[in-house]
Design an enzyme around this catalytic site. Structure first.
Site, short mmCIF file in Angstrom:
data_model
loop_
_atom_site.label_atom_id
_atom_site.label_comp_id
_atom_site.label_asym_id
_atom_site.label_seq_id
_atom_site.Cartn_x
_atom_site.Cartn_y
_atom_site.Cartn_z
CD GLU A 186 -10.84 -62.59 -113.36
OE1 GLU A 186 -11.66 -62.07 -114.13
OE2 GLU A 186 -10.05 -63.49 -113.70
CD GLU B 135 -10.81 -67.58 -112.96
OE1 GLU B 135 -10.71 -67.13 -114.12
OE2 GLU B 135 -11.70 -67.27 -112.17
C1 FCB Z 1 -12.09 -64.98 -115.87
C2 FCB Z 1 -13.30 -65.21 -114.99
C3 FCB Z 1 -13.91 -66.57 -115.13
C4 FCB Z 1 -13.91 -67.04 -116.58
C5 FCB Z 1 -12.54 -66.90 -117.18
C6 FCB Z 1 -12.43 -67.41 -118.60
O1 FCB Z 1 -11.93 -63.62 -116.12
O2 FCB Z 1 -12.97 -65.05 -113.62
O3 FCB Z 1 -15.19 -66.52 -114.58
O4 FCB Z 1 -14.86 -66.32 -117.28
O5 FCB Z 1 -12.15 -65.56 -117.13
#
Ligand code: FCB
Length: 459
Positions: free
Chosen positions: A182, A363
């Site tokens: 990210e 994620e």
């Molecule tokens: C994302 C991040 C991760 C965590 C999630 C909830 O943006 O990559 O580290 O904080 O959100």
């Protein structure tokens, strides 16, 4: 908002996990990040990171929390790997803490820090879990921040040297490497809005940092190809639909700018050798001849993180938009994020059409402010409903011909959630921070069942 009780009200009945129509090669896994779980911040020669210092500034992190101890994963990694094995995870995506292996960010290496990831990787392999290694999940060595951090163009080469060190050391056992997690969050929040370390709020600094992150990505990919020739390289992008908070035309313009900053500022130059037109004016002063070719090194896979749509409103600030909360007229997670699985499906489809790379969902998950219930567990049906709906949405995307090859849930453990500290829990395993006891939540069993159902389908 966000108690387990409310989750239960919002989600009557537990959806039964059943096998999804996904390719036999599809991988199920778990994602974490070093600073959020490791703790041991001052142990075995680790240098300070920008998050260590940021957390000590008053008012930056909820409740004054820090990552000093976090989930103590540095010492408890064996127990955590055992949980992953019990879950049936095939992949574990983690990050290396740059300041743990290079305390000053460059120069002298820290052998005790390097040893830790050897132990972790070996433990994973012994348990049949494939390690996926991410080089940067936001914990920049403070010594490099002292030299300007991502605002210093030299960081592209410092990062490439760090990548080479990691690939030389672990490339015999790790096949999948990611450069950045990210990049949008660590630059927009870190340099543009002042919400993350190092806490700068300035459009020019943001675009400068963004360009240097892109250069660092390209240099690292080039170095990794040379150092670990058989490895499969990717980057992890956060893609969310950007929605104007009202029907006013200015809000639509604001949402377009947010979309450029959030969804395109990294993947476009890295995969298409192009910057979003909305941001060219501010980037120009940093782009030198040859930079776009250096950035756009071919990669093998596209990591996609997704949680929820995000909202923008017009604002006179230099960024051209202001962040807005999700309107309360629809379903929200326990931490107030909009639940919209169709938006996830659409992001997968759009990203595949645009970048034409196999996608791994690196994620996706659900946050809430949970406590143990009277029986000593967490019956997180809100999270289960969310995961059920989002994995179904993934199946729908695959049915349209979108090449999605894996799903790595965020996250195994409740952990240090950046500016929200420990209040927001995203784990499928509850962590009692006072004792470090791990308590698998109902969603842990649900996810394990889903993985088993999926494996049964292809047995
Ligand atoms: C994302 C991040 C991760 C965590 C999630 C909830 O943006 O990559 O580290 O904080 O959100």
């Amino acid at each position: 908002m966000g108690s387990t009780e409310k989750d239960i009200e919002a989600a009557p009945g537990r959806p039964v996990p059943s096998a999804l129509a996904l390719p036999a090669s599809f991988k199920w896994g778990i994602s974490t990040a070093a600073y959020q779980i490791e703790g041991a911040a001052a142990e075995d020669g680790r240098g300070p990171s920008i998050w260590d210092l940021y957390g000590r500034q008053k008012g930056r992190i909820a409740n004054g929390d820090t990552g000093d101890v976090a989930c103590d994963h540095y010492h408890r990694y064996r127990e955590d790997v055992a949980l992953m094995r019990r879950l049936g995870a095939q992949v574990y995506r983690f990050s290396v803490a740059w300041p743990r292996v290079l305390p000053q960010g460059r120069g002298r290496t820290n052998s005790l820090g390097l040893d830790f990831y050897d132990r972790l990787i070996d433990e994973l392999l012994r348990n049949g879990i494939e390690p996926w290694l991410c080089l940067y999940h936001w914990d920049l060595p403070q010594a490099l921040d002292d030299l300007g951090g991502w605002q210093n163009r030299d960081i592209a080469l410092w990062f490439a040297d760090y990548a080479a060190l990691v690939a030389r050391r672990y490339g015999d056992r790790v096949r999948h490497f990611a450069t950045f997690n990210e990049p949008n969050v660590c630059t927009l929040f870190g340099y543009g809005m002042g919400w993350n370390a190092p806490g700068i709020a300035d459009r020019r600094s943001f675009l400068q940092a963004a360009h240097h992150v892109n250069l660092a990505h390209g240099e690292a990919v080039r170095t990794l190809r040379a150092t670990a020739p058989g490895a499969l390289l990717g980057a992890i992008y956060n893609r969310q639909k950007c929605v104007p908070v009202s029907a006013a035309p200015q809000d639509a313009v604001a949402a377009g700018i947010l979309d450029a900053c959030w969804n395109r500022l990294y993947a476009d130059p890295q995969c298409l050798a192009d910057y979003p037109p909305e941001l060219i004016d501010g980037l120009q002063e940093f782009v030198q001849a040859g930079d776009m070719a250096r950035i756009a090194q071919p990669i093998d896979w596209f990591g996609l993180n997704h949680y929820c749509p995000i909202y923008a409103r017009a604002d006179q600030n230099p960024l051209g938009f202001a962040w807005a909360d999700a309107p309360r007229d629809g379903p929200l997670t326990g931490v107030g994020w909009r639940i919209d699985p169709a938006a996830f499906r659409d992001e997968l489809i759009t990203a595949y059409r645009r970048y034409k790379l196999p996608i791994y969902v690196t994620e996706n998950g659900y946050g809430a402010n949970e406590t143990l219930d009277a029986s000593g567990g967490v019956n997180d049906v809100g999270r289960i409903s969310y995961l059920h709906a989002y994995t179904k949405a993934l199946e729908e995307a695959v049915a349209t011909g979108t090449d999605v090859q894996g799903y790595y849930l965020w996250s195994l453990l409740d952990n240090f959630e950046w500016g929200s500290g420990y209040a927001n829990r995203f784990g499928i395993v509850y962590v009692d921070y006072a004792t470090q006891r791990r308590v698998p939540k109902a969603s842990f069993e649900w996810f394990a069942e889903l993985i088993r159902a999926q494996q049964g389908r292809h047995a």
